[in-house]
Scaffold this active site. Sequence first.
Site, PDB file in Angstrom:
ATOM      1  N   ASP A  39      24.234   6.818  -0.367  1.00 10.69           N
ATOM      2  CA  ASP A  39      23.077   7.256  -1.122  1.00 10.69           C
ATOM      3  C   ASP A  39      21.968   6.225  -0.872  1.00 10.69           C
ATOM      4  OD1 ASP A  39      21.564   8.606  -3.224  1.00 10.69           O
ATOM      5  OD2 ASP A  39      22.037   6.852  -4.450  1.00 10.69           O
ATOM      6  N   ASP A  90      18.469   5.576  -3.100  1.00 11.60           N
ATOM      7  CA  ASP A  90      17.950   4.929  -4.301  1.00 11.60           C
ATOM      8  C   ASP A  90      19.076   4.560  -5.259  1.00 11.60           C
ATOM      9  OD1 ASP A  90      14.971   5.042  -3.994  1.00 11.60           O
ATOM     10  OD2 ASP A  90      15.428   7.158  -3.715  1.00 11.60           O
TER      11      ASP A  90
END
Length: 215
Positions: A11, A13
């Site tokens: 991922d 952020d």
Amino acid sequence: MKISAAALLFDNDGTLVSSMDSVNRCWTRWAEEYGITPEEFARVELHGRPAAEIIGDLLPAARTPEALARIERLEVEDVAGGVVALPGTLALLSQLPPERWAVVTSATARLAEARLAEVGIRPKALIAADDITRGKPDPEPFLLAARRLGVDPADCVVFEDAPAGLTAGRAAGMTTVALTTTHRAGELSADVIVEDLSAVSVQATADGLEIITAD
């Protein structure tokens, strides 16, 4: 703990970078522009969700395209100085062959690339909101990443900080590593839980990758 894998899926952020200050600034301004009260806005979960879904919770569908373009513009313009690499990110990525990892994000490609470039990260493979029809917690983004890298989903390890992303990784049949960068450990369900990527190291072998996590 040691984990063998063919590819690593990250991922963005909350996992590789932190853009929370920028996110809060931009979405607060956006909400004010669209006449959304603080109370209405506070009821909506922002983290780990595509902007189109967030907007869909707040505005009529007819306004979504214009509102989506506006928040993307605000966030891209706020990247400079608003994004930092999280601990361990740059060191870990430097250990990886470029064809053995991908970024899988709920942001658009334009925004994800801008945030990553701000900290000097340019992934060979990026799966963004533009590429999928169903976002996390659906497994589609991670399954697409595995196909792009040409590896079996069962041989992938997902690194995530949000419950929705971890749910997506498990649904894809992948090993999951949770980071406690945005949620407490008790809120996260994963095969391994670490503080951040500074607790992870990787060695490339003839058979793939060997991931070592701190206990």
